[in-house]
Design a protein around this motif. Structure first.
Motif, PDB file in Angstrom:
ATOM      1  N   GLY A 155       9.176  -3.383  14.937  1.00  0.00           N
ATOM      2  CA  GLY A 155      10.107  -3.947  15.913  1.00  0.00           C
ATOM      3  C   GLY A 155      11.480  -3.318  15.873  1.00  0.00           C
ATOM      4  N   PRO A 156      12.311  -3.609  16.876  1.00  0.00           N
ATOM      5  CA  PRO A 156      13.704  -3.174  16.833  1.00  0.00           C
ATOM      6  C   PRO A 156      14.443  -3.956  15.750  1.00  0.00           C
ATOM      7  N   ARG A 157      15.385  -3.325  15.092  1.00  0.00           N
ATOM      8  CA  ARG A 157      16.101  -3.990  13.996  1.00  0.00           C
ATOM      9  C   ARG A 157      17.011  -5.082  14.545  1.00  0.00           C
ATOM     10  N   LEU A 158      16.868  -6.281  13.989  1.00  0.00           N
ATOM     11  CA  LEU A 158      17.760  -7.381  14.351  1.00  0.00           C
ATOM     12  C   LEU A 158      19.061  -7.217  13.581  1.00  0.00           C
ATOM     13  N   GLU A 160      18.993  -3.441  17.540  1.00  0.00           N
ATOM     14  CA  GLU A 160      19.041  -1.987  17.634  1.00  0.00           C
ATOM     15  C   GLU A 160      18.672  -1.574  19.057  1.00  0.00           C
ATOM     16  N   TYR A 161      19.449  -0.653  19.623  1.00  0.00           N
ATOM     17  CA  TYR A 161      19.151  -0.173  20.971  1.00  0.00           C
ATOM     18  C   TYR A 161      18.060   0.887  20.891  1.00  0.00           C
ATOM     19  N   ILE A 162      16.970   0.644  21.594  1.00  0.00           N
ATOM     20  CA  ILE A 162      15.829   1.557  21.607  1.00  0.00           C
ATOM     21  C   ILE A 162      15.700   2.157  22.996  1.00  0.00           C
ATOM     22  N   GLU A 163      15.732   3.470  23.079  1.00  0.00           N
ATOM     23  CA  GLU A 163      15.510   4.129  24.371  1.00  0.00           C
ATOM     24  C   GLU A 163      14.301   5.042  24.234  1.00  0.00           C
ATOM     25  N   GLY A 164      13.202   4.613  24.793  1.00  0.00           N
ATOM     26  CA  GLY A 164      11.978   5.394  24.715  1.00  0.00           C
ATOM     27  C   GLY A 164      11.229   5.344  26.023  1.00  0.00           C
ATOM     28  N   VAL A 165       9.997   5.813  25.987  1.00  0.00           N
ATOM     29  CA  VAL A 165       9.139   5.834  27.172  1.00  0.00           C
ATOM     30  C   VAL A 165       8.108   4.723  27.030  1.00  0.00           C
TER      31      VAL A 165
END
Length: 256
Positions: A111-114, A125-130
């Motif tokens: 998961g994204p880091r809280l 955490e800001y996640i920029e993916g496809v």
């Protein structure tokens, strides 16, 4: 096809109150709720809301809008983050349970880091993916797809092992993103610790057994010859969820 993102525009939350109100109190709220949520932003150290994403609410573009929350890009102590903000008409009173689930799965690298949270706002955490489905359709490197699928299944097995089932993974297109050939599982708002469903069976049903362009491509890349054996193993895995059966599944998928 991916939606086109708008150009970024930074808006300070305490100056543009009419604009910000549409975001932190979506779809509507009174002045008391607005002031309460502004205090939460301040407590979380949020300096700016960043207008960016495929969906527009008022003057601001956001990363996502769902039935219970919206997700926006923001700046916190000079670090870009993602804010998940509870909608005022959501069918749940707060985001605390999701925060607790994120804290658990983060310990296992899932998961994204809280980063921090209040009752109505998660800072992640800001996640920029496809998006997962789009990535599979787009990528032409068969080995890259196999590598990502193996990494994803390992993360899903971790979730199954600790008894957390992500209930949205029967259609994982938007709930999994790929960042530099690494899968990231998102949106832990709808999970169960009691269901008989498993994360692995949900995703493999989507990837292999649901007949569409993606399943055709994945089946070809994996060189699957014994679908019957795979079905038998998955039925057994759903009951027992052991590492031995998981490794048999990986072997049958030609990913070992």
């Amino acid at each position: 096809m991916a939606k086109e993102m708008n150009k970024e525009a930074i808006i300070y939350p305490y100056q543009e109150t009419d604009v910000i109100k549409r975001i932190i109190c979506y779809p509507r709220c009174d002045i008391y709720e607005f002031e309460y949520r502004l205090k939460q932003l301040k407590r979380l150290g949020i300096d700016f809301i960043i207008s960016y994403g495929p969906t527009q609410i008022g003057k601001i573009f956001v990363l996502g809008k769902g039935c219970t929350s919206i997700v926006v890009k923001a700046l916190r102590h000079e670090m870009v983050v993602a804010l998940k903000i509870r909608r005022t008409d959501a069918n749940r009173k707060d985001l605390v349970r999701e925060a607790e689930i994120l804290k658990i799965v983060n310990r296992y690298g899932v998961g994204p880091r809280l980063i921090d949270y209040t009752p109505d706002i998660l800072v992640m955490e800001y996640i920029e993916g496809v998006e997962f489905g789009e990535w599979i359709e787009r990528v032409q490197d068969d080995q890259a797809i196999k590598n990502v699928l193996k990494k994803l299944l390992e993360k899903l097995f971790v979730l199954d092992s600790i008894g957390i089932c992500h209930l949205e993974l029967s259609n994982p297109r938007k709930h999994i993103v790929i960042v530099e050939e690494k899968p990231v599982i998102l949106d832990f708002e709808t999970v169960s610790t009691k269901t008989t469903k498993t994360n692995i069976t949900q995703v493999l049903n989507y990837l292999i057994f649901r007949k569409n362009k993606i399943s055709d491509k994945v089946t070809r890349i994996l060189g699957l010859r014994n679908i019957g054996l795979l079905k038998t193993l998955l039925r057994k895995y759903k009951k027992e969820r052991t590492s031995e059966i998981f490794l048999e599944v990986i072997k049958t998928l030609n990913l070992s």
